[in-house]
Design a protein around this motif. Structure first.
Motif, PDB file in Angstrom:
ATOM      1  N   VAL A  21       0.904  -1.296  -0.081  1.00  0.00           N
ATOM      2  CA  VAL A  21       0.167  -0.042  -0.130  1.00  0.00           C
ATOM      3  C   VAL A  21       0.910   1.139  -0.031  1.00  0.00           C
ATOM      4  CG1 VAL A  21      -1.539   1.415   1.395  1.00  0.00           C
ATOM      5  CG2 VAL A  21      -1.936  -1.179   1.209  1.00  0.00           C
ATOM      6  N   LYS A  22       0.314   2.226  -0.676  1.00  0.00           N
ATOM      7  CA  LYS A  22       1.224   3.532  -0.918  1.00  0.00           C
ATOM      8  C   LYS A  22       1.170   4.091   0.535  1.00  0.00           C
ATOM      9  CE  LYS A  22       0.436   4.724  -5.647  1.00  0.00           C
ATOM     10  NZ  LYS A  22      -0.478   5.578  -6.361  1.00  0.00           N
ATOM     11  N   PRO A  23       2.355   4.829   0.971  1.00  0.00           N
ATOM     12  CA  PRO A  23       2.392   5.570   2.276  1.00  0.00           C
ATOM     13  C   PRO A  23       1.190   6.545   2.499  1.00  0.00           C
ATOM     14  CG  PRO A  23       4.373   5.807   1.436  1.00  0.00           C
ATOM     15  CD  PRO A  23       3.618   5.035   0.179  1.00  0.00           C
ATOM     16  N   ASP A  24       0.690   7.284   1.596  1.00  0.00           N
ATOM     17  CA  ASP A  24      -0.327   8.105   1.537  1.00  0.00           C
ATOM     18  C   ASP A  24      -1.805   7.311   1.661  1.00  0.00           C
ATOM     19  OD1 ASP A  24      -0.726   7.641  -0.992  1.00  0.00           O
ATOM     20  OD2 ASP A  24      -0.572   9.426  -1.675  1.00  0.00           O
ATOM     21  N   ARG A  25      -1.774   6.024   1.312  1.00  0.00           N
ATOM     22  CA  ARG A  25      -3.115   5.240   1.381  1.00  0.00           C
ATOM     23  C   ARG A  25      -4.004   5.620   0.386  1.00  0.00           C
ATOM     24  NH1 ARG A  25      -4.948   6.175   7.424  1.00  0.00           N
ATOM     25  NH2 ARG A  25      -6.663   4.782   6.814  1.00  0.00           N
ATOM     26  N   SER A  26      -3.458   6.063  -0.813  1.00  0.00           N
ATOM     27  CA  SER A  26      -4.435   6.551  -2.008  1.00  0.00           C
ATOM     28  C   SER A  26      -4.465   5.252  -2.809  1.00  0.00           C
ATOM     29  CB  SER A  26      -3.674   7.584  -2.813  1.00  0.00           C
ATOM     30  OG  SER A  26      -2.329   7.214  -3.265  1.00  0.00           O
ATOM     31  N   THR A  91      -4.961   7.604 -19.818  1.00  0.00           N
ATOM     32  CA  THR A  91      -3.826   7.830 -18.857  1.00  0.00           C
ATOM     33  C   THR A  91      -4.141   8.775 -17.902  1.00  0.00           C
ATOM     34  OG1 THR A  91      -3.387   9.800 -20.446  1.00  0.00           O
ATOM     35  CG2 THR A  91      -2.093   7.676 -20.878  1.00  0.00           C
ATOM     36  N   GLY A  92      -3.013   8.754 -16.848  1.00  0.00           N
ATOM     37  CA  GLY A  92      -3.138   9.703 -15.901  1.00  0.00           C
ATOM     38  C   GLY A  92      -4.294   9.343 -14.772  1.00  0.00           C
ATOM     39  N   LYS A  93      -4.969  10.652 -14.549  1.00  0.00           N
ATOM     40  CA  LYS A  93      -5.935  10.587 -13.568  1.00  0.00           C
ATOM     41  C   LYS A  93      -7.159   9.662 -13.902  1.00  0.00           C
ATOM     42  CE  LYS A  93      -7.709  11.589  -9.587  1.00  0.00           C
ATOM     43  NZ  LYS A  93      -7.164  11.006  -8.302  1.00  0.00           N
ATOM     44  N   GLU A  94      -7.264   9.648 -15.308  1.00  0.00           N
ATOM     45  CA  GLU A  94      -8.490   8.925 -15.796  1.00  0.00           C
ATOM     46  C   GLU A  94      -8.240   7.256 -15.604  1.00  0.00           C
ATOM     47  OE1 GLU A  94      -9.379  10.340 -19.551  1.00  0.00           O
ATOM     48  OE2 GLU A  94     -11.122  11.518 -18.856  1.00  0.00           O
ATOM     49  N   TYR A  95      -6.877   6.936 -15.755  1.00  0.00           N
ATOM     50  CA  TYR A  95      -6.461   5.685 -15.613  1.00  0.00           C
ATOM     51  C   TYR A  95      -6.690   5.289 -14.323  1.00  0.00           C
ATOM     52  CZ  TYR A  95      -3.889   1.058 -15.959  1.00  0.00           C
ATOM     53  OH  TYR A  95      -3.481  -0.169 -15.930  1.00  0.00           O
ATOM     54  N   GLU A  96      -6.395   6.205 -13.288  1.00  0.00           N
ATOM     55  CA  GLU A  96      -6.217   5.667 -11.758  1.00  0.00           C
ATOM     56  C   GLU A  96      -7.745   5.517 -11.648  1.00  0.00           C
ATOM     57  OE1 GLU A  96      -4.463   8.689  -9.578  1.00  0.00           O
ATOM     58  OE2 GLU A  96      -2.694   8.691 -10.733  1.00  0.00           O
ATOM     59  N   THR A  97      -8.621   6.043 -12.166  1.00  0.00           N
ATOM     60  CA  THR A  97     -10.280   6.004 -11.602  1.00  0.00           C
ATOM     61  C   THR A  97     -10.796   4.947 -12.491  1.00  0.00           C
ATOM     62  OG1 THR A  97     -10.773   7.996 -12.790  1.00  0.00           O
ATOM     63  CG2 THR A  97     -10.120   8.194 -10.308  1.00  0.00           C
ATOM     64  N   LEU A  98     -10.364   4.468 -13.517  1.00  0.00           N
ATOM     65  CA  LEU A  98     -10.977   3.546 -14.725  1.00  0.00           C
ATOM     66  C   LEU A  98     -11.538   2.377 -13.759  1.00  0.00           C
ATOM     67  CD1 LEU A  98     -11.422   3.473 -17.757  1.00  0.00           C
ATOM     68  CD2 LEU A  98      -9.152   1.927 -17.847  1.00  0.00           C
ATOM     69  N   GLY A  99     -12.819   2.287 -13.809  1.00  0.00           N
ATOM     70  CA  GLY A  99     -13.653   0.973 -13.259  1.00  0.00           C
ATOM     71  C   GLY A  99     -14.411   0.430 -14.115  1.00  0.00           C
ATOM     72  N   PRO A 100     -15.098  -0.611 -13.682  1.00  0.00           N
ATOM     73  CA  PRO A 100     -15.755  -1.633 -14.533  1.00  0.00           C
ATOM     74  C   PRO A 100     -16.946  -0.840 -15.352  1.00  0.00           C
ATOM     75  CG  PRO A 100     -15.537  -2.605 -12.191  1.00  0.00           C
ATOM     76  CD  PRO A 100     -15.105  -0.980 -12.241  1.00  0.00           C
ATOM     77  N   LEU A 101     -17.338   0.367 -14.842  1.00  0.00           N
ATOM     78  CA  LEU A 101     -18.499   0.843 -15.603  1.00  0.00           C
ATOM     79  C   LEU A 101     -17.784   1.663 -16.847  1.00  0.00           C
ATOM     80  CD1 LEU A 101     -21.369   1.964 -15.967  1.00  0.00           C
ATOM     81  CD2 LEU A 101     -20.995   3.647 -14.478  1.00  0.00           C
ATOM     82  N   GLU A 222     -15.361   7.443  -5.624  1.00  0.00           N
ATOM     83  CA  GLU A 222     -13.996   8.020  -4.819  1.00  0.00           C
ATOM     84  C   GLU A 222     -13.631   7.112  -3.838  1.00  0.00           C
ATOM     85  OE1 GLU A 222     -12.814  11.736  -1.865  1.00  0.00           O
ATOM     86  OE2 GLU A 222     -14.998  11.523  -2.433  1.00  0.00           O
ATOM     87  N   THR A 223     -12.096   6.936  -3.886  1.00  0.00           N
ATOM     88  CA  THR A 223     -11.467   5.722  -3.117  1.00  0.00           C
ATOM     89  C   THR A 223     -11.162   6.702  -1.751  1.00  0.00           C
ATOM     90  OG1 THR A 223     -10.814   4.498  -4.818  1.00  0.00           O
ATOM     91  CG2 THR A 223      -9.705   4.235  -2.682  1.00  0.00           C
ATOM     92  N   VAL A 224     -11.729   6.499  -0.859  1.00  0.00           N
ATOM     93  CA  VAL A 224     -11.520   7.191   0.494  1.00  0.00           C
ATOM     94  C   VAL A 224     -10.029   6.740   1.191  1.00  0.00           C
ATOM     95  CG1 VAL A 224     -12.211   7.756   2.920  1.00  0.00           C
ATOM     96  CG2 VAL A 224     -13.963   7.290   0.583  1.00  0.00           C
ATOM     97  N   SER A 225      -9.685   5.374   1.199  1.00  0.00           N
ATOM     98  CA  SER A 225      -8.466   4.956   1.468  1.00  0.00           C
ATOM     99  C   SER A 225      -8.122   3.761   1.385  1.00  0.00           C
ATOM    100  CB  SER A 225      -8.194   5.246   3.003  1.00  0.00           C
ATOM    101  OG  SER A 225      -8.678   4.292   3.917  1.00  0.00           O
ATOM    102  N   VAL A 226      -6.978   3.285   1.119  1.00  0.00           N
ATOM    103  CA  VAL A 226      -6.497   1.633   0.802  1.00  0.00           C
ATOM    104  C   VAL A 226      -5.651   1.259   2.172  1.00  0.00           C
ATOM    105  CG1 VAL A 226      -5.560   0.303  -0.762  1.00  0.00           C
ATOM    106  CG2 VAL A 226      -6.827   2.039  -1.645  1.00  0.00           C
ATOM    107  N   ASP A 227      -6.106   0.228   2.711  1.00  0.00           N
ATOM    108  CA  ASP A 227      -5.170  -0.139   3.876  1.00  0.00           C
ATOM    109  C   ASP A 227      -4.907  -1.814   3.859  1.00  0.00           C
ATOM    110  OD1 ASP A 227      -5.615   2.197   5.944  1.00  0.00           O
ATOM    111  OD2 ASP A 227      -7.542   1.812   5.055  1.00  0.00           O
TER     112      ASP A 227
END
Length: 254
Positions: A21-26, A91-101, A222-227
């Protein structure tokens, strides 16, 4: 003969890699981490290639959404026997939030554009375990779906699918065009041989952008946090049944 099958292939962190997990939990660390094709997508590619080898379909087109690195995943599918690829550039932010829909909208738009008679996807990806893309694609296209397939038989415009369900196996028959999602026991994917890897380099990969397909990639999640999962506490050894009962009572379990 149904002319064309569309297969989705996803680039994921390799199943043998320990996730950090990234240190910032993103999210999770992906830089410098080995990636490979999602195992269920490999099964989907294998099934499509087998259908073409049986002359039940004419062409296998593989699709992957993401940055430049997904070209490697497409090439792997081409080396397994797919005919051509489509790289949907995200790419970029769009890739990070790319989901099943968002992926479902892309797959549905491409299925129409390519006039596909069949869409085969892995039942889920091992990174997010969503198990939603196949179902959402079928809903957007208003096509019948056969999910968790462990056996696929095409007869004319009908597909018989044996599905893996909690209680055992269910056999259904649906009409094409349709969406099928591959389960683990559908087949064993072949290894790409060196001659086929060389041939794959000459196969065409088209580059398209979601906007070309009229697809809006805005995420509604929106991903709130990853732990990391919580560490399991150490157990306690007891000598007798009476000790066990006493410990359980102490812990308030009985």
């Amino acid at each position: 003969m149904s002319s064309r099958v569309l297969v989705g292939v996803k680039r994921v962190i390799d199943y043998a890699v320990k996730i950090r997990v990234k240190p910032d939990r993103s999210g999770v660390v992906t830089d410098g981490v080995k990636h490979s094709m999602n195992p269920f997508c490999e099964i989907a590619v294998e099934e499509a290639v087998k259908l073409r080898e049986k002359k039940l379909i004419k062409e296998v087109v593989v699709v992957s959404c993401g940055p430049q690195q997904v070209m490697e995943t497409i090439r792997t599918a081409l080396a397994m026997g797919a005919d051509r690829g489509i790289h949907v550039e995200v790419t970029g932010k769009e890739y990070e939030t790319l989901g099943p829909l968002q992926v479902s909208k892309i797959m549905a738009a491409l299925a129409k554009k390519e006039e596909a008679k069949l869409v085969i996807l892995g039942k889920q990806a091992i990174d997010d375990d969503c198990n939603q893309t196949g179902q959402m694609t079928a809903a957007l296209l208003d096509w019948p779906q056969g999910t968790f397939a462990s056996e696929v038989t095409i007869d004319g415009d009908k597909i018989k699918i044996v599905r893996e369900i909690d209680g055992g196996l269910e056999t259904i028959q649906i009409n094409m065009p349709a969406v099928v999602t591959a389960d683990l026991r559908l087949n064993t994917p072949r290894y790409a041989t060196l001659p086929n890897i060389m041939k794959a380099k000459k196969k065409k990969i088209a580059n398209v952008k979601p906007a070309d397909l009229g697809v809006d990639l805005t995420s509604r999640i929106e991903t709130v946090s990853v732990d990391d999962p919580p560490q399991r506490l150490a157990g306690v050894k007891v000598e007798t049944v009476d000790d066990l009962v006493a410990k359980l009572k102490e812990a308030g379990n009985i």
